[in-house]
Design an enzyme around this catalytic site. Structure first.
Site, PDB file in Angstrom:
ATOM      1  N   ARG A 204       0.837  -1.188   0.000  1.00 20.97           N
ATOM      2  CA  ARG A 204       0.000   0.000   0.000  1.00 20.97           C
ATOM      3  C   ARG A 204       0.883   1.252   0.000  1.00 20.97           C
ATOM      4  O   ARG A 204       2.055   1.193   0.369  1.00 20.97           O
ATOM      5  CB  ARG A 204      -0.897   0.030   1.234  1.00 20.97           C
ATOM      6  N   LYS A 228      -2.742  -2.394   8.213  1.00 18.23           N
ATOM      7  CA  LYS A 228      -3.931  -1.837   8.858  1.00 18.23           C
ATOM      8  C   LYS A 228      -4.176  -2.559  10.174  1.00 18.23           C
ATOM      9  O   LYS A 228      -3.977  -3.761  10.274  1.00 18.23           O
ATOM     10  CB  LYS A 228      -5.145  -1.985   7.940  1.00 18.23           C
ATOM     11  N   HIS A 304      -2.577   2.956  -6.283  1.00 15.12           N
ATOM     12  CA  HIS A 304      -3.464   1.836  -5.962  1.00 15.12           C
ATOM     13  C   HIS A 304      -3.626   0.901  -7.164  1.00 15.12           C
ATOM     14  O   HIS A 304      -3.773  -0.317  -6.999  1.00 15.12           O
ATOM     15  CB  HIS A 304      -4.829   2.348  -5.521  1.00 15.12           C
ATOM     16  N   ARG A 307      -0.891  -1.523  -7.277  1.00 21.15           N
ATOM     17  CA  ARG A 307      -1.212  -2.626  -6.365  1.00 21.15           C
ATOM     18  C   ARG A 307      -2.147  -3.624  -7.041  1.00 21.15           C
ATOM     19  O   ARG A 307      -1.961  -4.834  -6.942  1.00 21.15           O
ATOM     20  CB  ARG A 307      -1.833  -2.040  -5.100  1.00 21.15           C
ATOM     21  N   HIS A 330      -4.910  -8.359   3.207  1.00 16.91           N
ATOM     22  CA  HIS A 330      -6.368  -8.298   3.288  1.00 16.91           C
ATOM     23  C   HIS A 330      -6.861  -9.205   4.414  1.00 16.91           C
ATOM     24  O   HIS A 330      -7.590 -10.152   4.191  1.00 16.91           O
ATOM     25  CB  HIS A 330      -6.997  -8.725   1.964  1.00 16.91           C
ATOM     26  N   TYR A 339      -4.559 -17.730   7.102  1.00 16.06           N
ATOM     27  CA  TYR A 339      -3.233 -17.135   7.222  1.00 16.06           C
ATOM     28  C   TYR A 339      -2.342 -17.935   8.177  1.00 16.06           C
ATOM     29  O   TYR A 339      -1.138 -18.052   7.959  1.00 16.06           O
ATOM     30  CB  TYR A 339      -3.325 -15.695   7.748  1.00 16.06           C
TER      31      TYR A 339
END
Length: 359
Positions: A204, A228, A304, A307, A330, A339
């Protein structure tokens, strides 16, 4: 990495929060442990628009800092719908943007009703009007999304062509303009490394802008980022990005005359009478990409979209959605277990395949 970029974001967050009512400041302080400063800054922008609308519409005759909780408690569902209509038709927000602002308000009102409490153990709000408001239906079928994206991302040979354009062809295009050419030569290695890292990792904008030298591990082809939710993660990048980053770092100190104390990876060109150097800001990076994209013939190509370009190529080459989700950061409750079963070595090998020529 956190000490510079995040501190500046927190400073902006505190400055904006101070313009809002006390209970909003309390909400923001409670959320700092769970949400990134960038996310909270977006929340504050949304709240400011809402509270300014309340004053403009006559719900309260004072400044927005003084708006009492009783004003929020007495709002009707129709009045909130009027605010959403204002967002859509007066501010020309798209449905998905209206939904995001509504989500921010729902989170705030939920806190005021169900989490915050007075000294008498009473909720701040006994009535939560936002619970009555539904989100806009926003749906686009995959074909519609693909058609909209076509022409805005890099596909096929354009992927390497854009990197080569930044590395060399941009200078050829402006070889007769000394001002542009000299500035390009000054920053060529830096800009090539940025584009190569975007295209070789899918980072990002904020993640790349916040990088410091110690975040790069060339031996493992990985970079440490804060994603994030303030989650730290090591993200792999391609061998081409390794090469371009090394070429940039070779000239970084001398080219930009920076002190050893400045650990920012990407540096802005010296400015002012003293030739001050500093970390390249996220907005500056956006403008750099926009400049090259326009000259390349793809003015809609943004950071973006780089990306998106990485993700599109990765999926075509690797076809492994769980690994791609981890690479892009994400994360969500539904994908957390996926994950935890991923092997870092598998992800590293998947990124490395991007360097292999097709037969």
């Amino acid at each position: 990495m956190r000490n510079s970029t995040q501190q500046r974001t927190y400073q902006k967050l505190d400055e904006l929060a101070d313009q809002l009512p006390w209970y909003v400041i309390e909400y923001i302080d409670k959320k700092k442990r769970k949400l990134s400063p960038a996310s909270l800054l977006n929340y504050c922008h949304d709240f400011k628009i809402f509270f300014e609308w309340l004053v403009a519409e006559g719900f309260y005759a004072g400044n927005i800092q003084s708006i009492p909780l009783r004003i929020l408690e007495k709002l009707t569902a129709q009045q909130v719908e009027d605010f959403l209509t204002y967002l859509k038709f007066q501010l020309q927000n798209k449905d998905i943007t209206v939904n995001r602002k509504l989500s921010s308000l729902k989170s705030l009102f939920n806190y005021l009703q169900n989490i915050a409490e007075t000294d008498e153990l009473e909720p701040y709000l006994n009535r939560n009007v936002m619970a009555k408001i539904e989100f806009n239906d926003v749906y686009e079928d995959p074909e519609t999304i693909a058609n909209r994206m076509e022409g805005k991302i890099l596909l096929g040979d354009e992927y390497e062509a854009f990197r080569m354009f930044v590395e060399k062809d941009y200078g050829e295009l402006f070889k007769d303009n000394n001002r542009i050419l000299n500035f390009y030569k000054l920053n060529r290695e830096r800009d090539t490394a940025m584009v190569s890292l975007f295209l070789g990792s899918g980072l990002r904008l904020a993640e790349l802008a916040g990088l410091s030298l110690e975040d790069i591990d060339f031996n493992k082809c990985s970079v440490r980022v804060v994603r994030k939710g303030n989650k730290e993660q090591y993200v792999y990048f391609s061998e081409q990005a390794v090469f371009d980053l090394n070429e940039y770092i070779k000239i970084r100190s001398d080219r930009y005359t920076i002190s050893k104390q400045n650990r920012a990876l990407f540096i802005a060109a010296p400015m002012g009478p003293k030739g001050t150097t500093r970390r390249l800001s996220a907005r500056a990076i956006e403008k750099i990409i926009e400049k090259y994209a326009k000259a390349f013939g793809k003015p809609s190509l943004s950071v973006h979209k780089l990306r998106h370009s990485f993700a599109t190529r990765y999926h075509a080459e690797i076809n492994d959605v769980p690994k791609l989700r981890r690479q892009l950061g994400h994360s969500s409750i539904e994908t957390t277990m996926i994950y935890t079963h991923l092997k870092s070595e598998d992800l590293k090998n998947a990124i490395s395949k991007l360097n292999m020529p097709k037969e």
